[in-house]
Design a protein around this motif. Structure first.
Motif, PDB file in Angstrom:
ATOM      1  N   ILE A 471       0.731  -1.196   0.142  1.00 55.75           N
ATOM      2  CA  ILE A 471       0.129  -0.253  -0.208  1.00 55.75           C
ATOM      3  C   ILE A 471       0.888   1.122  -0.122  1.00 55.75           C
ATOM      4  O   ILE A 471       1.698   1.443   0.843  1.00 55.75           O
ATOM      5  N   LEU A 472       0.488   2.139  -1.023  1.00 55.79           N
ATOM      6  CA  LEU A 472       0.847   3.544  -0.881  1.00 55.79           C
ATOM      7  C   LEU A 472       0.019   4.623  -0.434  1.00 55.79           C
ATOM      8  O   LEU A 472      -0.984   4.668  -0.995  1.00 55.79           O
ATOM      9  N   PHE A 473       0.360   5.286   0.417  1.00 53.97           N
ATOM     10  CA  PHE A 473      -0.678   6.489   0.875  1.00 53.97           C
ATOM     11  C   PHE A 473       0.144   8.081   0.600  1.00 53.97           C
ATOM     12  O   PHE A 473       1.396   8.005   0.863  1.00 53.97           O
ATOM     13  N   THR A 474      -0.359   8.770  -0.143  1.00 55.66           N
ATOM     14  CA  THR A 474      -0.010   9.992  -0.650  1.00 55.66           C
ATOM     15  C   THR A 474      -0.318  10.914   0.476  1.00 55.66           C
ATOM     16  O   THR A 474      -1.343  10.488   1.409  1.00 55.66           O
ATOM     17  N   VAL A 475       0.500  11.976   0.986  1.00 53.60           N
ATOM     18  CA  VAL A 475       0.253  12.954   2.348  1.00 53.60           C
ATOM     19  C   VAL A 475       0.439  14.343   1.645  1.00 53.60           C
ATOM     20  O   VAL A 475       1.375  14.529   1.109  1.00 53.60           O
ATOM     21  N   ASN A 476      -0.506  15.165   2.285  1.00 52.78           N
ATOM     22  CA  ASN A 476      -0.716  16.348   1.919  1.00 52.78           C
ATOM     23  C   ASN A 476       0.235  17.129   2.775  1.00 52.78           C
ATOM     24  O   ASN A 476       0.510  17.148   3.847  1.00 52.78           O
ATOM     25  N   GLY A 477       1.213  17.975   2.103  1.00 51.99           N
ATOM     26  CA  GLY A 477       2.300  18.784   2.672  1.00 51.99           C
ATOM     27  C   GLY A 477       3.525  17.764   3.404  1.00 51.99           C
ATOM     28  O   GLY A 477       4.168  18.325   4.330  1.00 51.99           O
ATOM     29  N   GLY A 478       3.565  16.507   2.930  1.00 56.10           N
ATOM     30  CA  GLY A 478       4.435  15.574   3.755  1.00 56.10           C
ATOM     31  C   GLY A 478       4.814  14.528   3.102  1.00 56.10           C
ATOM     32  O   GLY A 478       4.975  14.588   1.780  1.00 56.10           O
ATOM     33  N   ILE A 479       5.473  13.411   3.724  1.00 56.37           N
ATOM     34  CA  ILE A 479       6.268  12.472   3.045  1.00 56.37           C
ATOM     35  C   ILE A 479       5.175  11.275   2.873  1.00 56.37           C
ATOM     36  O   ILE A 479       4.588  10.808   3.908  1.00 56.37           O
ATOM     37  N   PRO A 480       5.111  10.789   1.686  1.00 57.31           N
ATOM     38  CA  PRO A 480       4.267   9.739   1.303  1.00 57.31           C
ATOM     39  C   PRO A 480       4.667   8.420   2.408  1.00 57.31           C
ATOM     40  O   PRO A 480       5.957   8.309   2.737  1.00 57.31           O
ATOM     41  N   ARG A 481       3.952   7.390   2.477  1.00 58.93           N
ATOM     42  CA  ARG A 481       4.014   6.116   3.139  1.00 58.93           C
ATOM     43  C   ARG A 481       3.843   4.972   2.480  1.00 58.93           C
ATOM     44  O   ARG A 481       2.753   4.754   1.769  1.00 58.93           O
ATOM     45  N   LEU A 482       4.935   4.143   2.384  1.00 62.31           N
ATOM     46  CA  LEU A 482       4.819   2.923   1.621  1.00 62.31           C
ATOM     47  C   LEU A 482       4.873   1.661   2.659  1.00 62.31           C
ATOM     48  O   LEU A 482       5.897   1.413   3.229  1.00 62.31           O
ATOM     49  N   PHE A 483       3.748   1.024   2.633  1.00 63.45           N
ATOM     50  CA  PHE A 483       3.664  -0.138   3.704  1.00 63.45           C
ATOM     51  C   PHE A 483       3.913  -1.319   2.740  1.00 63.45           C
ATOM     52  O   PHE A 483       3.035  -1.741   1.778  1.00 63.45           O
ATOM     53  N   ARG A 484       4.738  -2.482   3.252  1.00 59.29           N
ATOM     54  CA  ARG A 484       4.962  -3.687   2.745  1.00 59.29           C
ATOM     55  C   ARG A 484       3.648  -4.515   3.486  1.00 59.29           C
ATOM     56  O   ARG A 484       3.588  -4.549   4.662  1.00 59.29           O
ATOM     57  N   ASN A 485       3.231  -5.532   2.698  1.00 54.02           N
ATOM     58  CA  ASN A 485       2.341  -6.415   3.335  1.00 54.02           C
ATOM     59  C   ASN A 485       2.981  -7.640   3.595  1.00 54.02           C
ATOM     60  O   ASN A 485       3.450  -8.350   3.049  1.00 54.02           O
ATOM     61  N   ASP A 486       3.122  -7.678   5.127  1.00 59.90           N
ATOM     62  CA  ASP A 486       3.852  -8.983   5.648  1.00 59.90           C
ATOM     63  C   ASP A 486       3.009  -9.812   6.523  1.00 59.90           C
ATOM     64  O   ASP A 486       3.242 -10.342   7.592  1.00 59.90           O
ATOM     65  N   SER A 487       1.612  -9.968   5.985  1.00 56.58           N
ATOM     66  CA  SER A 487       0.629 -10.735   6.741  1.00 56.58           C
ATOM     67  C   SER A 487       1.194 -11.992   7.028  1.00 56.58           C
ATOM     68  O   SER A 487       1.767 -12.840   6.126  1.00 56.58           O
ATOM     69  N   GLU A 488       0.898 -12.513   8.245  1.00 58.35           N
ATOM     70  CA  GLU A 488       1.317 -13.817   8.933  1.00 58.35           C
ATOM     71  C   GLU A 488       0.664 -14.831   8.252  1.00 58.35           C
ATOM     72  O   GLU A 488       1.279 -16.062   8.229  1.00 58.35           O
ATOM     73  N   LEU A 489      -0.610 -14.921   8.231  1.00 60.58           N
ATOM     74  CA  LEU A 489      -1.453 -16.082   7.331  1.00 60.58           C
ATOM     75  C   LEU A 489      -1.073 -16.015   5.855  1.00 60.58           C
ATOM     76  O   LEU A 489      -1.749 -15.153   5.048  1.00 60.58           O
TER      77      LEU A 489
END
Length: 580
Positions: A471-489
């Motif tokens: 997942i990529l989140f874009t951020v207003n006036g800030g740094i975007p956030r990139l989340f890697r999916n490390d789901s356990e199941l």
């Protein structure tokens, strides 16, 4: 005789009384059930979804610029978007991020901000290739959408903005501005027009001729010269809401075989100056194989453009029940997405709204009309205080049911001083899909996910090719956030890559049906949705739960309407399906 008459009257009175009591009981039960929709019905689940913030180690070095200099101009609060595209055709999703700019005569120190393109290094990291790709220009950008409009085999970029939009043609990994010659600035073509403020966009083949057309959301008529003073506390200027500005019609451009575009906004029936549009998504709501378009509007009724079967449309939002909320009010609609949330062959339209307005979840009934089922789906209470821009359906644990992801953040930095239960930075949310009901599991998916942000866009892609969506989140006036999916199941999934016939080689508009252990999942290869952003369309990830293979995969191709069914394939590999 008198006794008999009295007895009969007594019995009738008792029957009537019982009927009234039963009616009152039924009424009470209905009222109580409706009240429970907004009560805290949160159900505890053991979530196997785990997300890890890899922004700092991924090589993404980007910060969105709003250009704010104290005047609180409205566009500063709205941007920006981004998403995933495979710009160099190496089979790995890359990242594009939209940026704002400085306002004229208010340039800050340092170089001008630019959008950014990050190449996927195939190891979980990315390299900045902005300059080498010809994207080191400055524009007050808003959103983006990706498609191969000229059918040359690579992905092009449409960039929306405050002012003239840009169509960036991909030539072997280097992008060229072809906006003027293609005629897709997003503005009114009249000689007296002023540059529009465009937001979301979607590529969609409205007339099924194989060439992808372009639908562009426009917001309100705003310029620095026409800025209107607005205040929340009666003392100082605040960021305005759109109700004080005139709306701007969306635009629809027909692709003339990749040579240029024709503005068919009026001819196609989508000219509507009542719109203040922020989100757009595409689906086939009446199952006639023609793409329909739904638009979320901010403080105006939403639009639902049903295709007449020839590339023209009629707005049926009020007839279908998605124009207003259940109280007959137009909400402040932001982002939008569509999914079959219960796998029952009924589509649901999710819309993010302003704070103190919960999420909307307009769900098809048996008649094909829509009813807002956010309360019944347990979304109302959990989303009430958030200002939700980005909204996106994605199956994060590959169990076959799509989760709902939201990007939240207010427009007013000082909002907490006025409304103490609402903050400027807000946490993103993930709602686990429990067979059509949604449970807020935001606290359970990882510590890094709990950090608040001024969220705007959401996009998903399998950046590391491990079979699940990141997942990529874009951020207003800030740094975007990139989340890697490390789901356990580790549920299984199937990755589907469509190879359509020219000119629609990405098969935009194709419908995918996956049968798995008696469950039918419906997907569509489409652009747009979310908010100002686009997820990867180079491949489609479909969760299978514990099953290694799907029972069958059916593709309904967008132009011909013909079907391809695949049953025999190698598990664990990407299935490439060619249109015959």
């Amino acid at each position: 005789m008198k006794f008999k008459v009295f007895f009969i009257l007594f019995i009738l009175f008792q029957l009537v009384g019982c009927e009234k009591k039963e009616a009152q009981k039924e009424k009470l039960e209905f009222t109580e059930e409706a009240h429970d929709f907004t009560a805290d019905q949160s159900t505890k689940v053991i979530s196997h979804i785990k997300l890890t913030d890899i922004t700092n180690v991924s090589g993404i070095d980007f910060k969105h610029v709003t250009g704010a200099f104290g005047e609180k101009w409205m566009p500063e609060t709205i941007g920006s978007g981004g998403g995933f595209l495979d710009y160099n055709n190496d089979g790995w999703p890359d990242i594009f991020l939209v940026n704002g700019s400085f306002w004229p005569n208010h340039r800050a120190n340092g170089s001008n901000p630019t959008p950014a393109l990050y190449k996927n290094n195939k190891d979980g990291t990315f390299t900045d290739v902005t300059a080498a790709s010809g994207l080191d220009f400055s524009i007050y950008g808003m959103g983006c959408s990706f498609a191969d409009f000229d059918a040359d085999g690579d992905m092009d970029i449409y960039l929306t903005a405050v002012g003239n939009n840009m169509l960036l043609q991909n030539k072997n990994g280097v992008f060229q501005d072809v906006t003027a010659q293609m005629g897709v600035s997003g503005n009114d073509p009249g000689p007296e027009s002023i540059p529009a403020w465009s937001t979301s966009a979607a590529w969609v083949d409205v007339d099924r001729d194989g060439w992808v057309d372009l639908f562009v959301d426009n917001y309100v008529k705003w310029t620095p010269e026409t800025d209107i003073y607005s205040t929340r506390d009666g003392k100082s200027k605040s960021y305005a809401t759109p109700d004080i500005y005139q709306g701007e019609t969306c635009r629809l451009y027909k692709n003339m075989k990749g040579r240029y575009f024709e503005d068919i906004t009026e001819k196609a029936g989508v000219l509507n100056h009542e719109g203040k549009s922020l989100g757009v998504a595409v689906a086939d709501f009446n199952d006639d194989n023609w793409p329909d378009i739904v638009v979320s509007n901010d403080t105006q009724p939403n639009f639902l453009y049903i295709n007449n079967g020839d590339g023209s449309f009629i707005n049926k939002a009020l007839v279908y029940g998605i124009g207003y909320d259940e109280n007959g009010r137009a909400r402040a609609g932001m982002g939008i997405d569509i999914a079959d949330v219960a796998n029952d062959n009924n589509l649901a339209i999710a819309i993010g709204n302003f704070s103190q307005e919960p999420l909307s979840l307009y769900t098809q009934t048996g008649s094909g009309l829509f009813q807002d089922r956010a309360g019944a789906a347990q979304l109302t209470r959990a989303s009430l205080l958030q200002l939700t821009f980005g909204i996106h359906f994605a199956d994060l644990d590959n169990d076959g049911f799509v989760e709902l992801i939201t990007a939240n953040g207010h427009i007013e930095p000082e909002i907490n001083g006025i409304q103490q239960n609402i903050t400027f930075e807000q946490r993103p949310q993930i709602f686990y899909n429990d067979s059509g009901k949604f449970i807020d599991i935001s606290d359970e998916v990882g510590e890094s996910f709990k950090a608040p942000l001024v969220g705007r866009g959401i996009a998903t892609a399998d950046i590391d090719k491990d079979g699940d969506l990141d997942i990529l989140f874009t951020v207003n006036g800030g740094i975007p956030r990139l989340f890697r999916n490390d789901s356990e199941l580790k549920n299984n999934s199937v990755s589907i890559q469509l190879k359509g016939k020219k000119p629609n080689q990405n098969a935009i508009g194709a419908k995918i049906t996956v049968w798995n252990d008696g469950i039918r999942q419906n997907r569509m290869m489409r652009t747009g949705a979310s908010y100002l952003s686009q997820s990867d369309i180079s491949s489609l990830i479909v969760g299978l739960g514990l099953n290694e293979k799907a029972d069958s995969i059916k593709i309904t191709w967008p132009v011909s309407g013909k079907e391809t069914v695949v049953k025999d394939y190698e598990p664990g590999s990407t299935i490439i399906i060619d249109e015959k």
